[in-house]
Design a protein around this motif. Sequence first.
Motif, PDB file in Angstrom:
ATOM      1  N   VAL A 168       0.825  -1.214   0.000  1.00 29.90           N
ATOM      2  CA  VAL A 168       0.000   0.000   0.000  1.00 29.90           C
ATOM      3  C   VAL A 168       0.858   1.261   0.000  1.00 29.90           C
ATOM      4  O   VAL A 168       2.029   1.241   0.363  1.00 29.90           O
ATOM      5  N   ASP A 169       0.216   2.359  -0.398  1.00 25.09           N
ATOM      6  CA  ASP A 169       0.886   3.657  -0.409  1.00 25.09           C
ATOM      7  C   ASP A 169       0.935   4.263   0.989  1.00 25.09           C
ATOM      8  O   ASP A 169       1.937   4.860   1.393  1.00 25.09           O
ATOM      9  N   LYS A 170      -0.153   4.094   1.750  1.00 26.46           N
ATOM     10  CA  LYS A 170      -0.224   4.657   3.098  1.00 26.46           C
ATOM     11  C   LYS A 170      -1.066   3.727   3.963  1.00 26.46           C
ATOM     12  O   LYS A 170      -2.128   3.265   3.558  1.00 26.46           O
ATOM     13  N   LEU A 171      -0.583   3.484   5.186  1.00 28.40           N
ATOM     14  CA  LEU A 171      -1.292   2.621   6.119  1.00 28.40           C
ATOM     15  C   LEU A 171      -1.601   3.422   7.380  1.00 28.40           C
ATOM     16  O   LEU A 171      -0.694   3.944   8.028  1.00 28.40           O
ATOM     17  N   ASN A 172      -2.876   3.563   7.700  1.00 27.34           N
ATOM     18  CA  ASN A 172      -3.330   4.319   8.861  1.00 27.34           C
ATOM     19  C   ASN A 172      -3.849   3.360   9.929  1.00 27.34           C
ATOM     20  O   ASN A 172      -4.807   2.604   9.678  1.00 27.34           O
ATOM     21  N   ILE A 173      -3.231   3.375  11.089  1.00 31.02           N
ATOM     22  CA  ILE A 173      -3.640   2.491  12.178  1.00 31.02           C
ATOM     23  C   ILE A 173      -4.486   3.281  13.169  1.00 31.02           C
ATOM     24  O   ILE A 173      -4.032   4.291  13.719  1.00 31.02           O
ATOM     25  N   VAL A 174      -5.715   2.832  13.393  1.00 35.27           N
ATOM     26  CA  VAL A 174      -6.638   3.481  14.322  1.00 35.27           C
ATOM     27  C   VAL A 174      -6.704   2.612  15.576  1.00 35.27           C
ATOM     28  O   VAL A 174      -7.242   1.507  15.562  1.00 35.27           O
ATOM     29  N   ASN A 175      -6.131   3.122  16.663  1.00 34.44           N
ATOM     30  CA  ASN A 175      -5.953   2.347  17.889  1.00 34.44           C
ATOM     31  C   ASN A 175      -6.707   3.006  19.043  1.00 34.44           C
ATOM     32  O   ASN A 175      -6.525   4.188  19.311  1.00 34.44           O
ATOM     33  N   ILE A 176      -7.503   2.231  19.758  1.00 36.50           N
ATOM     34  CA  ILE A 176      -8.378   2.786  20.792  1.00 36.50           C
ATOM     35  C   ILE A 176      -7.642   3.163  22.084  1.00 36.50           C
ATOM     36  O   ILE A 176      -8.114   3.980  22.864  1.00 36.50           O
ATOM     37  N   THR A 177      -6.451   2.614  22.309  1.00 36.82           N
ATOM     38  CA  THR A 177      -5.726   2.852  23.556  1.00 36.82           C
ATOM     39  C   THR A 177      -4.639   3.916  23.387  1.00 36.82           C
ATOM     40  O   THR A 177      -4.400   4.420  22.286  1.00 36.82           O
ATOM     41  N   ASN A 178      -3.957   4.254  24.507  1.00 38.31           N
ATOM     42  CA  ASN A 178      -2.896   5.270  24.470  1.00 38.31           C
ATOM     43  C   ASN A 178      -1.756   4.894  23.540  1.00 38.31           C
ATOM     44  O   ASN A 178      -1.165   5.748  22.878  1.00 38.31           O
ATOM     45  N   GLU A 179      -1.426   3.614  23.545  1.00 37.06           N
ATOM     46  CA  GLU A 179      -0.368   3.078  22.691  1.00 37.06           C
ATOM     47  C   GLU A 179      -0.805   1.693  22.220  1.00 37.06           C
ATOM     48  O   GLU A 179      -1.570   1.016  22.907  1.00 37.06           O
ATOM     49  N   PRO A 180      -0.332   1.252  21.057  1.00 36.13           N
ATOM     50  CA  PRO A 180      -0.648  -0.111  20.632  1.00 36.13           C
ATOM     51  C   PRO A 180      -0.210  -1.134  21.684  1.00 36.13           C
ATOM     52  O   PRO A 180       0.790  -0.935  22.380  1.00 36.13           O
ATOM     53  N   THR A 181      -0.959  -2.212  21.789  1.00 37.07           N
ATOM     54  CA  THR A 181      -0.641  -3.263  22.766  1.00 37.07           C
ATOM     55  C   THR A 181       0.225  -4.362  22.168  1.00 37.07           C
ATOM     56  O   THR A 181       0.538  -5.330  22.855  1.00 37.07           O
ATOM     57  N   ALA A 182       0.592  -4.232  20.920  1.00 39.37           N
ATOM     58  CA  ALA A 182       1.459  -5.216  20.272  1.00 39.37           C
ATOM     59  C   ALA A 182       2.849  -5.197  20.903  1.00 39.37           C
ATOM     60  O   ALA A 182       3.217  -4.257  21.614  1.00 39.37           O
ATOM     61  N   PHE A 183       3.615  -6.239  20.620  1.00 41.64           N
ATOM     62  CA  PHE A 183       4.978  -6.301  21.134  1.00 41.64           C
ATOM     63  C   PHE A 183       5.754  -5.052  20.689  1.00 41.64           C
ATOM     64  O   PHE A 183       5.559  -4.552  19.581  1.00 41.64           O
ATOM     65  N   GLU A 184       6.640  -4.592  21.548  1.00 44.50           N
ATOM     66  CA  GLU A 184       7.338  -3.326  21.315  1.00 44.50           C
ATOM     67  C   GLU A 184       8.129  -3.319  20.010  1.00 44.50           C
ATOM     68  O   GLU A 184       8.144  -2.315  19.294  1.00 44.50           O
ATOM     69  N   TYR A 185       8.759  -4.434  19.675  1.00 41.27           N
ATOM     70  CA  TYR A 185       9.595  -4.443  18.469  1.00 41.27           C
ATOM     71  C   TYR A 185       8.743  -4.307  17.201  1.00 41.27           C
ATOM     72  O   TYR A 185       9.178  -3.734  16.200  1.00 41.27           O
ATOM     73  N   ILE A 186       7.498  -4.816  17.243  1.00 41.61           N
ATOM     74  CA  ILE A 186       6.600  -4.675  16.099  1.00 41.61           C
ATOM     75  C   ILE A 186       6.160  -3.222  15.960  1.00 41.61           C
ATOM     76  O   ILE A 186       6.192  -2.636  14.871  1.00 41.61           O
ATOM     77  N   THR A 187       5.741  -2.639  17.092  1.00 43.84           N
ATOM     78  CA  THR A 187       5.305  -1.234  17.096  1.00 43.84           C
ATOM     79  C   THR A 187       6.428  -0.312  16.616  1.00 43.84           C
ATOM     80  O   THR A 187       6.207   0.613  15.827  1.00 43.84           O
TER      81      THR A 187
END
Length: 308
Positions: A168-187
Amino acid sequence: MKVDYDVVILGAGPAGLTASIYLSRLSIDNLIIENSVPGGKLLNTFRVENYTGIIGKTGSEIAIDFLNHAKKLGAKILIEEIEKIDDLDKEIKIIYLKDKKIIKTRIVIIATGLTAKKLEINDYNLLFGKGIHTCLICDAPFYKGEKIAVIGGGNSALEESIFAINFVDKLNIVNITNEPTAFEYITKELKENKNVEIYNNSVIKKINHLNGNIKSIIIEDSKTKKEREIKVSGIFTYIGWIPNTSFLPFEILNKNKYIIVDKNNKTKIKGVFAAGDVIEKKYRQLVIATSDGAIAALEAKKYLEENK
């Protein structure tokens, strides 16, 4: 009453396929019933880095390996939907399929997995599969050079986003919390990519579309209540899962419809076991699902020996 199989496994994900592998090696006649494509959530996983001994393989590749392993040992797989199960609490359980077939078995191992939750928003059903999706691995390549939105901030959402940014040209992540809950290295990997924008503390409020083609989304900052329009042509939702247990009796389910099992993957009903993501547990990982499948199969063998 004569049975068709000693054990019937419901679901051909990692748990179900592992159960079949163990049962086949123990010379126990078994059948896997799967209502879709074998592989379970592995089919929606771009990169697997936390399964012992597996390096550099995609989820789909591992799913194929699991399936081929099971088939090599003689696994029988029937692609069909289950209508209902009768006599689950009796010695012989009867499974009714949508095509009117009836299968009788002594043991049922339930490994039916989860289904992605729907986004509660306007025109979801109208746009699902035509602009709204639940699998970046499957459908992101169709949006080559376009802008998309990913709703969710967990491991699945962000790990598959890493795959999607190759297209994709642009990826927009809409996250409900203060920070993503995924593993830190992925974020961290996504934050460092110039083609990725993360909107924290945000929820999707509206989808703007014309003749079924998505044009943009309206998101709201849950703290400031300010709204923002983001131009996208595709939306990918990662907002949670629903266990596939609607055909099961309530007495083996918790309030969230997950299956309750003991440490040996037994349910309250004799001869009924469960494995994988569909059971009540804290962690849902590939290695745990395969472990569940192995335990359920070994306990099924023990049950058969004790109930000859």
